[in-house]
Structures are given as structure tokens and as C-alpha cells.
Scaffold this motif. Structure first.
Motif, PDB file in Angstrom:
ATOM      1  N   MET A 172     -11.383  -0.161  11.955  1.00 32.97           N
ATOM      2  CA  MET A 172     -10.164  -0.057  12.335  1.00 32.97           C
ATOM      3  C   MET A 172      -9.166   1.443  12.023  1.00 32.97           C
ATOM      4  SD  MET A 172      -7.221  -3.795  13.093  1.00 32.97           S
ATOM      5  CE  MET A 172      -7.281  -3.534  11.156  1.00 32.97           C
ATOM      6  N   ILE A 173      -8.785   1.914  12.605  1.00 35.07           N
ATOM      7  CA  ILE A 173      -8.101   2.915  12.144  1.00 35.07           C
ATOM      8  C   ILE A 173      -6.348   2.573  12.002  1.00 35.07           C
ATOM      9  CG2 ILE A 173      -7.051   5.911  12.258  1.00 35.07           C
ATOM     10  CD1 ILE A 173      -9.689   6.174  13.915  1.00 35.07           C
ATOM     11  N   HIS A 174      -5.766   2.585  10.597  1.00 35.55           N
ATOM     12  CA  HIS A 174      -4.391   1.278  10.743  1.00 35.55           C
ATOM     13  C   HIS A 174      -3.823   2.332   9.338  1.00 35.55           C
ATOM     14  CE1 HIS A 174      -5.632  -0.285   6.871  1.00 35.55           C
ATOM     15  NE2 HIS A 174      -6.971  -0.647   7.755  1.00 35.55           N
ATOM     16  N   GLY A 175      -2.537   1.765   9.433  1.00 32.70           N
ATOM     17  CA  GLY A 175      -1.496   2.456   8.784  1.00 32.70           C
ATOM     18  C   GLY A 175      -1.642   1.594   7.306  1.00 32.70           C
ATOM     19  N   GLN A 176      -1.156   1.356   6.527  1.00 28.92           N
ATOM     20  CA  GLN A 176      -0.432   1.192   5.318  1.00 28.92           C
ATOM     21  C   GLN A 176      -0.114  -0.859   5.676  1.00 28.92           C
ATOM     22  OE1 GLN A 176      -1.040   3.079   2.013  1.00 28.92           O
ATOM     23  NE2 GLN A 176      -1.343   4.184   3.793  1.00 28.92           N
ATOM     24  N   PRO A 177      -0.383  -1.577   4.505  1.00 31.86           N
ATOM     25  CA  PRO A 177      -0.456  -2.953   4.526  1.00 31.86           C
ATOM     26  C   PRO A 177       1.535  -2.969   4.791  1.00 31.86           C
ATOM     27  CG  PRO A 177      -1.499  -2.744   2.400  1.00 31.86           C
ATOM     28  CD  PRO A 177      -1.541  -0.737   3.213  1.00 31.86           C
ATOM     29  N   ASN A 178       1.082  -4.334   5.652  1.00 28.65           N
ATOM     30  CA  ASN A 178       2.500  -4.369   6.120  1.00 28.65           C
ATOM     31  C   ASN A 178       4.017  -4.653   5.025  1.00 28.65           C
ATOM     32  OD1 ASN A 178       2.368  -3.683   8.920  1.00 28.65           O
ATOM     33  ND2 ASN A 178       1.860  -5.846   9.442  1.00 28.65           N
ATOM     34  N   GLN A 179       3.284  -5.303   3.814  1.00 29.76           N
ATOM     35  CA  GLN A 179       3.916  -5.684   2.816  1.00 29.76           C
ATOM     36  C   GLN A 179       4.419  -4.881   1.924  1.00 29.76           C
ATOM     37  OE1 GLN A 179       1.049  -6.938   3.704  1.00 29.76           O
ATOM     38  NE2 GLN A 179       0.709  -8.857   3.856  1.00 29.76           N
ATOM     39  N   VAL A 180       3.662  -3.468   1.767  1.00 29.93           N
ATOM     40  CA  VAL A 180       4.302  -2.255   0.840  1.00 29.93           C
ATOM     41  C   VAL A 180       5.547  -1.319   1.271  1.00 29.93           C
ATOM     42  CG1 VAL A 180       1.784  -2.192   0.340  1.00 29.93           C
ATOM     43  CG2 VAL A 180       2.294  -0.604   2.066  1.00 29.93           C
ATOM     44  N   PRO A 181       6.395  -0.885   0.647  1.00 32.80           N
ATOM     45  CA  PRO A 181       7.999  -0.390   1.557  1.00 32.80           C
ATOM     46  C   PRO A 181       7.125   0.422   2.102  1.00 32.80           C
ATOM     47  CG  PRO A 181       7.504  -1.064  -1.172  1.00 32.80           C
ATOM     48  CD  PRO A 181       6.618  -0.848  -0.900  1.00 32.80           C
ATOM     49  N   ASP A 182       7.702   1.018   3.010  1.00 30.90           N
ATOM     50  CA  ASP A 182       7.812   2.328   3.397  1.00 30.90           C
ATOM     51  C   ASP A 182       7.934   3.119   3.416  1.00 30.90           C
ATOM     52  OD1 ASP A 182       7.285   3.474   6.013  1.00 30.90           O
ATOM     53  OD2 ASP A 182       9.910   3.678   6.694  1.00 30.90           O
ATOM     54  N   GLY A 183       6.649   4.503   3.570  1.00 32.37           N
ATOM     55  CA  GLY A 183       7.349   5.234   2.736  1.00 32.37           C
ATOM     56  C   GLY A 183       5.620   5.987   1.695  1.00 32.37           C
ATOM     57  N   TYR A 184       5.849   4.186   0.839  1.00 29.80           N
ATOM     58  CA  TYR A 184       4.612   4.448  -0.378  1.00 29.80           C
ATOM     59  C   TYR A 184       3.103   4.138   0.317  1.00 29.80           C
ATOM     60  CZ  TYR A 184       2.171   2.172  -4.182  1.00 29.80           C
ATOM     61  OH  TYR A 184       1.658   2.072  -4.642  1.00 29.80           O
ATOM     62  N   ARG A 185       2.053   5.066  -0.004  1.00 26.57           N
ATOM     63  CA  ARG A 185       0.912   5.098   0.329  1.00 26.57           C
ATOM     64  C   ARG A 185       0.011   4.598  -0.839  1.00 26.57           C
ATOM     65  NH1 ARG A 185      -1.882  10.176   2.917  1.00 26.57           N
ATOM     66  NH2 ARG A 185      -3.644   9.177   3.822  1.00 26.57           N
ATOM     67  N   VAL A 186      -0.825   3.786  -0.801  1.00 32.24           N
ATOM     68  CA  VAL A 186      -1.946   2.861  -1.410  1.00 32.24           C
ATOM     69  C   VAL A 186      -2.893   3.930  -1.447  1.00 32.24           C
ATOM     70  CG1 VAL A 186      -3.476   1.151  -1.660  1.00 32.24           C
ATOM     71  CG2 VAL A 186      -1.617   0.972  -0.453  1.00 32.24           C
ATOM     72  N   LYS A 187      -3.283   4.143  -3.266  1.00 28.57           N
ATOM     73  CA  LYS A 187      -4.084   5.381  -3.656  1.00 28.57           C
ATOM     74  C   LYS A 187      -5.303   4.085  -3.528  1.00 28.57           C
ATOM     75  CE  LYS A 187      -0.941   7.029  -7.121  1.00 28.57           C
ATOM     76  NZ  LYS A 187      -0.101   6.945  -8.328  1.00 28.57           N
ATOM     77  N   GLY A 188      -5.965   5.809  -3.792  1.00 30.20           N
ATOM     78  CA  GLY A 188      -7.973   5.295  -3.252  1.00 30.20           C
ATOM     79  C   GLY A 188      -8.255   5.059  -2.459  1.00 30.20           C
ATOM     80  N   ASP A 189      -9.463   4.654  -2.327  1.00 33.48           N
ATOM     81  CA  ASP A 189      -9.951   3.782  -1.164  1.00 33.48           C
ATOM     82  C   ASP A 189      -9.673   2.354  -1.376  1.00 33.48           C
ATOM     83  OD1 ASP A 189     -11.654   6.145   0.087  1.00 33.48           O
ATOM     84  OD2 ASP A 189     -12.599   6.243  -1.484  1.00 33.48           O
ATOM     85  N   TRP A 190      -9.404   1.801  -0.318  1.00 32.35           N
ATOM     86  CA  TRP A 190      -8.655   0.236  -0.617  1.00 32.35           C
ATOM     87  C   TRP A 190      -9.413  -0.768   0.334  1.00 32.35           C
ATOM     88  CZ3 TRP A 190      -5.303  -1.172   2.982  1.00 32.35           C
ATOM     89  CH2 TRP A 190      -4.472  -0.257   3.651  1.00 32.35           C
TER      90      TRP A 190
END
Length: 207
Positions: A160-178
Motif C-alpha cells: 500500500m501507499i499509506h501514512g504513519q502508524p495509527n499508534q504514533v502521535p499526529d504530526g510524527y514521522r517515523v525515521k528511515g525505511d521502516w
């Protein structure tokens, strides 16, 4: 005449004594300059900063206008970590992306952490995704299933093309290829694309 001579002699003697006093009298010593708290420093020899002529100055980058019309095509360039989205009206939009945790090479099987390469199409729009919105791709295709059948392994799925995990706070971006092989954006970016994407939209993924 004698009185005048005595007065003249007295004046000469007084002048002589005055001259001798000026010659031998102690002179006042000028005060020495006190060192500053900072101590001695080298003089500032730097040249003044010159501004470039206006014709040579780089203009400030303008923020890209948001997507405002239907999405017609999406290109993912894995090595550049870049996704370009073409819309029906307006300039293309470019996004910085994250890929699978082992991004080099084409996806082969379940759990390899690779993002597949090739031409795909959006086959589902999911508002209830485990990530903040998602656009599903039609992977695996027939060629992937056939190769997996011959090799006796699972080709994987749910790319999929998707956003950030639902568990992380809004506005946060997980670093790297994850991701596990998907293509990840920020929540604000996937919202922008999701609002104008449609089933059947072509998504090309290059190495």
C-alpha cells in the motif's frame, strides 16, 4: 645705580633657581593602561561580507501547491526516496517517502522487507487501515503468483501507499525505511493524495 644692580642680580638668581627646579623636579608618571578582562586579541582582519548582486541571488523556494484535482498517475523512485504525483490540473507534486526495511531489489516473497517494482494500479481505498489511510496496490500480480508457485513460497501481499502508524502521535514521522514493503508518507500528505485518488490509477515503482 647700586639698587638697580642689586634688583637685576636678584632677578637673575631667581630665574636660575627656577630653571634648575624645572630641570630636576620629578615628573608625573602617566598611568599605565589596565588590561581588559578579555585579555589581548588579534585585530579583526576579516573582510566585510559582500552581498551577491540581485541577479545572482537564488530566489527563495516556493512551497508546492497542494493537489486540487484528480490524480492521474503516480511514480515512485525507490533509490531517490521520491514519489511524484501527476494531477489533471496543476503542477505535479513531489513527496519524500519511506520504503520497506530492506528496500534494495524487487519484492520476491512474504517477509523480505522489499517494496515491489513494476507497474501497478490502485485497487482499494481504505479509511480503516492500520495506518493513517491507505491506497492498496494490485500486488501480487499473476507473474508474482506464478513465480511463487514455481518456487514454493508465499509472494506476500497488502502492498500500500499509506501514512504513519495509527499508534504514533499526529504530526510524527517515523525515521528511515521502516515498512514491511509499503510506501509511507506523512499523515497530511496521504490525506492530500487520498482525497483525489481513484481506483485504477496507475502507480509505477522504479528501482
Amino acid at each position: 645705580m647700586r639698587r638697580l644692580g642689586a634688583i637685576f642680580s636678584a632677578l637673575c638668581l631667581a630665574a636660575l633657581l627656577w630653571g634648575l627646579w624645572l630641570l630636576w623636579a620629578p615628573q608625573p608618571v602617566p598611568p599605565r593602561p589596565q588590561p581588559t578582562a578579555e585579555g589581548w586579541h588579534w585585530p579583526d582582519l576579516r573582510l566585510p561580507r559582500l552581498a551577491w548582486p540581485p541577479i545572482l541571488q537564488r530566489p527563495p523556494a516556493r512551497p508546492e501547491a497542494p493537489i486540487a484535482s484528480p490524480v492521474e498517475r503516480i511514480l515512485v523512485e525507490k533509490s531517490a526516496r521520491r514519489m511524484t504525483v501527476w494531477q489533471r490540473e496543476g503542477a505535479p507534486r513531489r513527496f519524500r517517502i519511506a520504503l520497506g526495511f530492506s528496500p534494495d531489489g524487487d519484492k520476491g516473497r512474504q517477509g523480505d522487507g522489499r517494496t515491489p517494482e513494476g507497474i501497478f494500479r490502485i485497487d482499494r481505498l481504505n479509511r480503516q487501515s492500520a495506518y493513517h489511510l491507505s491506497l492498496g496496490l494490485d500486488y501480487p500480480q499473476k507473474r508474482h503468483r506464478d513465480a511463487a508457485r514455481r518456487g514454493g513460497y508465499d509472494p506476500g501481499g497488502d502492498i500500500m501507499i499509506h501514512g504513519q502508524p495509527n499508534q504514533v502521535p499526529d504530526g510524527y514521522r517515523v525515521k528511515g525505511d521502516w515498512t514491511a514493503g509499503c510506501i509511507a508518507l506523512t499523515n497530511a500528505e496521504i490525506e492530500e493524495i487520498f482525497a483525489h485518488a481513484a481506483l485504477g490509477t496507475e502507480v509505477e515503482i522504479r528501482p
